[in-house]
Design a protein around this motif. Structure first.
Motif, PDB file in Angstrom:
ATOM      1  N   PHE A  30      -4.638 -39.554  17.985  1.00  0.00           N
ATOM      2  CA  PHE A  30      -3.924 -39.143  16.473  1.00  0.00           C
ATOM      3  C   PHE A  30      -4.602 -37.159  17.072  1.00  0.00           C
ATOM      4  O   PHE A  30      -5.521 -36.831  17.115  1.00  0.00           O
ATOM      5  CB  PHE A  30      -5.059 -39.577  15.487  1.00  0.00           C
ATOM      6  CG  PHE A  30      -4.971 -40.991  15.048  1.00  0.00           C
ATOM      7  CD1 PHE A  30      -3.313 -41.335  13.974  1.00  0.00           C
ATOM      8  CD2 PHE A  30      -6.087 -41.433  14.978  1.00  0.00           C
ATOM      9  CE1 PHE A  30      -3.692 -42.353  13.741  1.00  0.00           C
ATOM     10  CE2 PHE A  30      -6.266 -42.568  14.582  1.00  0.00           C
ATOM     11  CZ  PHE A  30      -4.789 -43.085  13.914  1.00  0.00           C
ATOM     12  N   ILE A  35      -8.692 -41.526  20.499  1.00  0.00           N
ATOM     13  CA  ILE A  35      -8.915 -42.403  19.297  1.00  0.00           C
ATOM     14  C   ILE A  35      -9.354 -43.220  20.694  1.00  0.00           C
ATOM     15  O   ILE A  35     -10.729 -43.955  20.526  1.00  0.00           O
ATOM     16  CB  ILE A  35      -8.827 -42.435  18.376  1.00  0.00           C
ATOM     17  CG1 ILE A  35      -8.565 -41.206  17.238  1.00  0.00           C
ATOM     18  CG2 ILE A  35      -9.529 -43.712  17.094  1.00  0.00           C
ATOM     19  CD1 ILE A  35      -9.610 -40.376  18.080  1.00  0.00           C
ATOM     20  N   PRO A  54     -20.973 -47.974  17.360  1.00  0.00           N
ATOM     21  CA  PRO A  54     -21.158 -46.013  16.295  1.00  0.00           C
ATOM     22  C   PRO A  54     -19.542 -45.264  15.507  1.00  0.00           C
ATOM     23  O   PRO A  54     -19.195 -45.658  15.484  1.00  0.00           O
ATOM     24  CB  PRO A  54     -21.592 -45.282  16.922  1.00  0.00           C
ATOM     25  CG  PRO A  54     -20.925 -45.555  18.638  1.00  0.00           C
ATOM     26  CD  PRO A  54     -20.873 -46.808  18.383  1.00  0.00           C
ATOM     27  N   SER A  55     -20.460 -45.472  14.835  1.00  0.00           N
ATOM     28  CA  SER A  55     -18.800 -44.418  13.212  1.00  0.00           C
ATOM     29  C   SER A  55     -18.091 -43.870  14.621  1.00  0.00           C
ATOM     30  O   SER A  55     -18.834 -43.276  14.959  1.00  0.00           O
ATOM     31  CB  SER A  55     -20.127 -43.785  12.260  1.00  0.00           C
ATOM     32  OG  SER A  55     -19.097 -43.006  11.685  1.00  0.00           O
ATOM     33  N   GLY A  56     -16.862 -43.676  14.315  1.00  0.00           N
ATOM     34  CA  GLY A  56     -15.922 -43.320  14.721  1.00  0.00           C
ATOM     35  C   GLY A  56     -15.466 -43.419  16.502  1.00  0.00           C
ATOM     36  O   GLY A  56     -14.395 -42.862  16.750  1.00  0.00           O
ATOM     37  N   SER A  57     -16.006 -44.653  16.647  1.00  0.00           N
ATOM     38  CA  SER A  57     -15.771 -45.132  17.733  1.00  0.00           C
ATOM     39  C   SER A  57     -14.493 -45.802  17.600  1.00  0.00           C
ATOM     40  O   SER A  57     -13.678 -46.224  19.230  1.00  0.00           O
ATOM     41  CB  SER A  57     -16.900 -46.218  18.585  1.00  0.00           C
ATOM     42  OG  SER A  57     -17.544 -47.144  17.213  1.00  0.00           O
ATOM     43  N   GLY A  58     -13.907 -45.899  16.619  1.00  0.00           N
ATOM     44  CA  GLY A  58     -11.942 -46.455  17.082  1.00  0.00           C
ATOM     45  C   GLY A  58     -12.340 -47.599  17.126  1.00  0.00           C
ATOM     46  O   GLY A  58     -10.729 -48.290  16.814  1.00  0.00           O
ATOM     47  N   LYS A  59     -13.451 -48.338  15.735  1.00  0.00           N
ATOM     48  CA  LYS A  59     -13.428 -49.839  15.377  1.00  0.00           C
ATOM     49  C   LYS A  59     -12.347 -49.987  14.554  1.00  0.00           C
ATOM     50  O   LYS A  59     -11.597 -51.128  14.618  1.00  0.00           O
ATOM     51  CB  LYS A  59     -14.557 -49.948  15.250  1.00  0.00           C
ATOM     52  CG  LYS A  59     -16.131 -49.913  16.169  1.00  0.00           C
ATOM     53  CD  LYS A  59     -17.275 -50.531  14.952  1.00  0.00           C
ATOM     54  CE  LYS A  59     -17.420 -49.942  14.015  1.00  0.00           C
ATOM     55  NZ  LYS A  59     -18.148 -48.144  14.139  1.00  0.00           N
ATOM     56  N   THR A  60     -12.180 -49.415  13.280  1.00  0.00           N
ATOM     57  CA  THR A  60     -11.119 -49.695  12.336  1.00  0.00           C
ATOM     58  C   THR A  60      -9.753 -49.024  12.986  1.00  0.00           C
ATOM     59  O   THR A  60      -8.581 -50.167  12.940  1.00  0.00           O
ATOM     60  CB  THR A  60     -11.163 -48.464  11.283  1.00  0.00           C
ATOM     61  OG1 THR A  60     -12.956 -48.865  10.729  1.00  0.00           O
ATOM     62  CG2 THR A  60     -10.039 -48.808  10.555  1.00  0.00           C
ATOM     63  N   THR A  61      -9.436 -48.206  14.081  1.00  0.00           N
ATOM     64  CA  THR A  61      -8.405 -48.065  14.310  1.00  0.00           C
ATOM     65  C   THR A  61      -7.581 -49.519  15.082  1.00  0.00           C
ATOM     66  O   THR A  61      -6.658 -49.500  15.154  1.00  0.00           O
ATOM     67  CB  THR A  61      -8.306 -46.611  14.916  1.00  0.00           C
ATOM     68  OG1 THR A  61      -8.671 -45.243  14.593  1.00  0.00           O
ATOM     69  CG2 THR A  61      -7.083 -46.477  15.690  1.00  0.00           C
TER      70      THR A  61
HETATM   71  N1  LIG Z   1      -5.269 -42.034  10.431  1.00  0.00           N
HETATM   72  C1  LIG Z   1      -5.821 -40.727  11.509  1.00  0.00           C
HETATM   73  N2  LIG Z   1      -5.298 -39.181  11.479  1.00  0.00           N
HETATM   74  C2  LIG Z   1      -6.604 -38.547  12.220  1.00  0.00           C
HETATM   75  N3  LIG Z   1      -6.977 -39.956  12.263  1.00  0.00           N
HETATM   76  C3  LIG Z   1      -8.092 -40.565  12.862  1.00  0.00           C
HETATM   77  C4  LIG Z   1      -6.857 -41.458  11.701  1.00  0.00           C
HETATM   78  N4  LIG Z   1      -6.932 -42.702  11.741  1.00  0.00           N
HETATM   79  C5  LIG Z   1      -8.745 -42.382  12.231  1.00  0.00           C
HETATM   80  N5  LIG Z   1      -8.641 -40.953  12.736  1.00  0.00           N
HETATM   81  C6  LIG Z   1      -9.836 -40.433  13.866  1.00  0.00           C
HETATM   82  O1  LIG Z   1     -10.164 -41.777  14.891  1.00  0.00           O
HETATM   83  C7  LIG Z   1     -11.770 -41.875  14.728  1.00  0.00           C
HETATM   84  C8  LIG Z   1     -12.438 -42.826  15.050  1.00  0.00           C
HETATM   85  O2  LIG Z   1     -12.163 -44.016  13.685  1.00  0.00           O
HETATM   86  P1  LIG Z   1     -12.060 -44.923  13.287  1.00  0.00           P
HETATM   87  O3  LIG Z   1     -11.703 -45.578  13.925  1.00  0.00           O
HETATM   88  O4  LIG Z   1     -12.039 -44.746  11.442  1.00  0.00           O
HETATM   89  O5  LIG Z   1     -13.361 -45.343  13.782  1.00  0.00           O
HETATM   90  P2  LIG Z   1     -14.882 -46.285  12.937  1.00  0.00           P
HETATM   91  O6  LIG Z   1     -14.020 -47.250  12.505  1.00  0.00           O
HETATM   92  O7  LIG Z   1     -15.549 -47.254  14.385  1.00  0.00           O
HETATM   93  O8  LIG Z   1     -15.253 -45.649  12.772  1.00  0.00           O
HETATM   94  C9  LIG Z   1     -12.273 -40.941  13.902  1.00  0.00           C
HETATM   95  O9  LIG Z   1     -12.806 -39.797  15.052  1.00  0.00           O
HETATM   96  C10 LIG Z   1     -11.266 -40.192  12.730  1.00  0.00           C
HETATM   97  O10 LIG Z   1     -11.469 -39.458  12.367  1.00  0.00           O
END
Ligand SMILES: Nc1ncnc2c1ncn2[C@@H]1O[C@H](COP(=O)(O)OP(=O)(O)O)[C@@H](O)[C@H]1O
Ligand SMILES: [Mg+2]
Lengths: 269, 318
Positions: A30, A35, A54-61
């Motif tokens: 991003f 990420i 941990p939160s922010g590790s990229g799981k959702t992404t």
């Molecule tokens: N659309 C986006 N644009 C910019 N940064 C993003 C976007 N989506 C996620 N991020 C960043 O990617 C990192 C990982 O996010 P995320 O995948 O949500 O982590 P998790 O689900 O593990 O908590 C975070 O630092 C978040 O700020």
């Protein structure tokens, strides 16, 4: 019982029939920030993979990439024998047309942290919309299926309610029913209980355990260690965009090898 | 800190009989009463003037209120409002979608349209459309830069009535575009993603998920715009479209009964506005579906509740 040992996918190319989802060395940026920094994983048919980290590790992404809600920068994602988002022809990649992307997404169910039910539709309409619109099912058939699914998640009496009239736990179970209605080959869960009041968590987890027992192929991002221990065939731990450790629950939870796994578990257990 | 557990322990044992409702004397508000009294006196004076000043010529008002020409003018006004709003809303939806498009050509075109039509006076636009034939004596339909299928003199296509509808509708489109855009932006992103993840295509997501929910935000200002349009439509009197205002102007130019005829027009504008206001209320209720746990009460119900509250309050005082 599916094979629960982790096989590092080393070969590039279409996975064998038993593999439902294969992620190969995926990178996602991003802006300037990377990420996902080379994530690989594999899920076989009927397998439940839990993703901790941990939160922010990229799981959702990562989940969003599997569903092509996010485009990857490099690597490959295979779902159900097809490349996600692209078509390969004579060693060249072609972006898929929107129609084709949608058709493949329809085979992947996704359950979100914040439920994301359609607020202007009743529970029944939430569940029947996609089968009618995307699968061209007859309305009456879709409605009948929806009622069965609602019974299954314990909400047979909420057919005509609107999402705002349900508790968080009930909304999440409707969201699960909505995903199931499409008869997905793969189910993705993104922290499905993180937004719930503590007393509502177990109802949702019970439904998910049943799905696991019924042989659904699932990737579950969660902080519920108890659920992971009970339902997962395999657990991976993600941190800072890479898979740190991977193995059966007994290994990851009780005998972690990596320092980062240990420190993560010490915080959530 | 007292934990919940302890709090419940402090509750008295249930005894079967419920504690009596609180009966307390409400706080008095002498200031409000004084204000209300002052307003009542002013209102009485206004009504008195309206009734006793013979220059209002209420007899003439009554005489013209339902004459055929006035009713025809009213019909034209309503027609202009409906058609212009239909053009405005359709155009507004298209412009809003273009404005939010990833394609720069589409979004800039929409931006430029809105900039132009909001930036020039409606009256100027109307006169411009009226005089279009001076600019393009011949109009044609065909392939751009290619063969023409139909063509004819501009005056035949652009009658004053069409010029009026076009002028009002195209201008309205610019304002509606911003209203619809705000509505679209108000829709929860998560629901859009959920719809995509179920395999819906962009157009389906727009029609099934985004626009229906945008309505909740779009309708109140659209009602406002419609009422505004009802009255802006009187501007087309300058290009001699025989709507309500133009009609009464024609009459008082002949009879010099300016004030009573303007009252006739105003009463009709008020009447239509009232109908629109009530209509808006029910449309809003329809699109509030699922937004709140209970639909808001209807106006009659609300009045009933108010009366009951007053009655109850009085009972407690005695
Ligand atoms: N659309 C986006 N644009 C910019 N940064 C993003 C976007 N989506 C996620 N991020 C960043 O990617 C990192 C990982 O996010 P995320 O995948 O949500 O982590 P998790 O689900 O593990 O908590 C975070 O630092 C978040 O700020
Ligand atoms: Mg997350």
């Amino acid at each position: 019982m599916p094979d629960a040992t982790f096989t590092e996918p080393t070969t590039i190319g279409a996975p064998s029939g038993e593999t439902v989802c294969r992620v190969v060395d995926v990178r996602k940026r991003f802006g300037a920030q990377e990420i996902l920094r080379g994530v690989s994983l594999e899920v076989k048919a009927g397998e439940v993979l839990c993703v901790l980290g941990p939160s922010g590790s990229g799981k959702t992404t990562m989940l969003r990439c599997i569903n092509h809600l996010e485009k990857i920068d490099s690597g490959q994602i295979w779902v159900d024998g097809g490349l996600v988002g692209y078509r390969e022809h004579r060693d060249r990649l072609y972006e898929l047309h929107e129609r084709e992307v949608a058709r493949r997404r329809a085979n992947i169910g996704m359950v979100f942290q914040r439920f994301n039910l359609f607020a202007h539709m009743t529970v029944l309409e939430n569940i029947t919309m996609a089968p009618v619109l995307v699968r061209r099912q007859k309305r009456s058939l879709a409605a009948e299926r929806a009622r069965q699914l609602l019974e299954r998640v314990g909400l047979g009496d909420k057919v005509d309610a609107y999402p705002s009239q349900l508790s968080g736990g009930q909304q999440q179970r409707v969201a699960i029913a909505r995903a199931l209605a499409m008869e997905p080959k793969l189910l993705l869960f993104d922290e499905p209980t993180s937004a719930l009041d503590p007393e509502l968590v177990s109802g949702v987890l019970d439904v998910m355990k049943e799905l696991a027992a019924d042989g659904y192929t699932m990737i579950v991002v969660t902080h519920e260690i108890g659920f992971a221990r009970e339902a997962a065939d395999r657990i991976i731990l993600m941190d800072q965009g890479v898979v740190v450790e991977s193995g059966p629950p007994a290994q990851i939870i009780d005998n972690p090898r990596e320092q980062r796994t240990k420190s993560f578990l010490s915080k959530v257990l | 800190m007292v934990s919940n557990r302890e709090l419940t322990d402090l509750q008295p044992e249930p005894t079967g009989t419920r504690a009596a409702d609180i009966r307390a004397v409400p706080v008095r508000h002498p200031g409000r009463w004084l204000g209300a009294a002052a307003v009542a006196v002013l209102m009485a004076q206004l009504v008195h003037t309206l009734l006793t000043n013979h220059r209002f010529e209420w007899g003439v008002v009554g005489q013209y209120f339902t004459t055929k020409s006035v009713l025809v003018g009213l019909l034209h006004t309503v027609e202009l409002t409906v058609l212009a709003m239909a053009i405005g809303i359709s155009l507004g939806v298209i412009l809003a979608i273009m404005r939010l498009s990833q394609n720069r050509v589409l979004s800039m075109t929409s931006w430029a349209y809105i900039w132009f039509f909001r930036g020039t006076p409606l009256l100027v636009q109307l006169i411009f459309w009226y005089n279009l034939s001076a600019l393009f004596p011949r109009l044609s339909v065909g392939v751009p830069f290619g063969p023409e299928f139909i063509s004819g003199s501009a005056n035949a296509f652009i009658t004053t009535y069409v010029a009026g509808i076009l002028g009002l509708g195209l201008n309205e489109g610019a304002y509606m575009a911003e209203i619809v855009r705000a509505g679209i932006l108000s829709v929860d992103e998560g629901q859009v993603e959920a719809a995509y993840s179920l395999g819906l295509k962009r157009v389906q997501v727009l029609w099934r998920i985004v626009l229906p929910q945008a309505m909740k935000v779009v309708i109140p200002p659209t009602g406002n715009q419609t009422i505004g349009m009802l009255k802006s439509s009187s501007l087309v009197s300058v290009i001699s479209v025989p709507e309500l205002l133009f009609t009464v102007q024609i009459i008082y130019a002949r009879t010099y009964q300016t004030i009573p005829l303007l009252i006739v027009a105003s009463l009709w504008y008020l009447a239509v506005t009232t109908v629109l206001t009530i209509g808006q209320y029910y449309v809003e209720r329809h699109f509030a579906k699922g937004a709140s746990r209970q639909l808001p009460p209807s106006p009659l119900r609300k009045l009933g509740n108010d009366l009951k509250a007053i009655y109850d309050a009085r009972r407690y005082v005695h």
